[in-house]
Design an enzyme around this catalytic site. Structure first.
Site, PDB file in Angstrom:
ATOM      1  N   CYS A   8       4.093  12.279   1.853  1.00  0.00           N
ATOM      2  CA  CYS A   8       2.725  11.783   1.685  1.00  0.00           C
ATOM      3  C   CYS A   8       1.987  12.013   3.005  1.00  0.00           C
ATOM      4  CB  CYS A   8       2.690  10.319   1.237  1.00  0.00           C
ATOM      5  SG  CYS A   8       3.337   9.151   2.437  1.00  0.00           S
ATOM      6  N   ASN A  11       3.466   8.795   5.681  1.00  0.00           N
ATOM      7  CA  ASN A  11       4.879   8.389   5.575  1.00  0.00           C
ATOM      8  C   ASN A  11       5.096   6.901   5.871  1.00  0.00           C
ATOM      9  OD1 ASN A  11       8.124   9.225   7.048  1.00  0.00           O
ATOM     10  ND2 ASN A  11       7.642   8.851   4.926  1.00  0.00           N
ATOM     11  N   CYS A  13       3.303   4.485   3.402  1.00  0.00           N
ATOM     12  CA  CYS A  13       3.014   3.783   2.137  1.00  0.00           C
ATOM     13  C   CYS A  13       3.739   4.395   0.935  1.00  0.00           C
ATOM     14  CB  CYS A  13       1.508   3.771   1.865  1.00  0.00           C
ATOM     15  SG  CYS A  13       0.540   2.926   3.141  1.00  0.00           S
TER      16      CYS A  13
HETATM   17  P1  4NP Z   1       0.553   7.194   2.936  1.00  0.00           P
HETATM   18  O1  4NP Z   1      -0.753   6.354   3.346  1.00  0.00           O
HETATM   19  O2  4NP Z   1       0.174   8.645   3.029  1.00  0.00           O
HETATM   20  O3  4NP Z   1       0.836   6.783   1.537  1.00  0.00           O
HETATM   21  O4  4NP Z   1       1.620   6.790   3.926  1.00  0.00           O
HETATM   22  C1  4NP Z   1      -1.453   6.571   4.541  1.00  0.00           C
HETATM   23  C2  4NP Z   1      -1.052   5.929   5.681  1.00  0.00           C
HETATM   24  C3  4NP Z   1      -1.780   6.102   6.850  1.00  0.00           C
HETATM   25  C4  4NP Z   1      -2.901   6.909   6.853  1.00  0.00           C
HETATM   26  C5  4NP Z   1      -3.280   7.560   5.703  1.00  0.00           C
HETATM   27  C6  4NP Z   1      -2.544   7.392   4.552  1.00  0.00           C
HETATM   28  N1  4NP Z   1      -3.668   7.053   8.023  1.00  0.00           N
HETATM   29  O5  4NP Z   1      -4.717   7.707   7.964  1.00  0.00           O
HETATM   30  O6  4NP Z   1      -3.294   6.525   9.068  1.00  0.00           O
END
Ligand code: 4NP
Length: 156
Positions: A8, A11, A13
């Site tokens: 994702c 990394n 969520c």
């Molecule tokens: P993930 O969610 O891709 O599901 O882990 C996110 C976590 C952090 C960020 C974006 C998406 N961020 O921009 O920091």
């Protein structure tokens, strides 16, 4: 050994949730020893951190372990290590293209591609939507469908 990597953006969520759920499914089926499961992010912002509080909460509720899991960034070497590189959304697939290696036999796909009549093509990012329960619903469906597909294809 069947090597599965979930991807994702951050990394923290979605892909750690998928990693934990998929591992749990293989454990419940008594086939965990045949799998190497991991997750990684496109970005490096959260490297070294455990899953996001929202992901931890939903996994705790379902009694699914995320012990020892820490965020890392995807690397080119992953194309040599993994048989399945499973992304959460179309943007991940696009971003992966830039670091993708031409290695035979690696399946790169979106998790929702494995779900018949899926209500979403992409797993919405709960970092922004805050809806970790809906993320769990989708990721859990996707992981079950992916495991069925792999079992059928690989004769597990
Ligand atoms: P993930 O969610 O891709 O599901 O882990 C996110 C976590 C952090 C960020 C974006 C998406 N961020 O921009 O920091």
């Amino acid at each position: 050994m069947i090597n599965v990597l979930f991807i994702c953006l951050g990394n923290i969520c979605r892909s750690p949730m998928a990693e934990a759920i998929f591992r749990q499914l293989t454990e419940e089926e008594g086939i965990a020893d045949q799998f190497h499961v991991d997750s990684a992010g496109i970005g490096d912002w959260h490297v070294g951190l455990p899953p996001h509080e929202g992901t931890r909460k939903v996994l705790d509720q379902k009694n699914i372990s995320y012990q020892g899991m820490k965020a890392r960034q995807v690397v080119k070497q992953d194309w040599e290590t993994f048989d399945y590189i499973i992304a959460m959304d179309e943007q991940n697939i696009h971003d992966l293209e830039t670091i993708r290696k031409e290695v035979e036999g690696v399946t790169v796909a979106k998790l929702m591609d494995y779900v018949e009549k899926a209500e979403e093509e992409n797993v919405p990012d709960p970092y922004f939507t805050k809806n970790f329960d809906y993320t769990y619903h989708l990721v859990s469906k996707g992981c079950s469908a992916l495991l069925s597909e792999i079992k059928q294809k690989r004769g597990v």
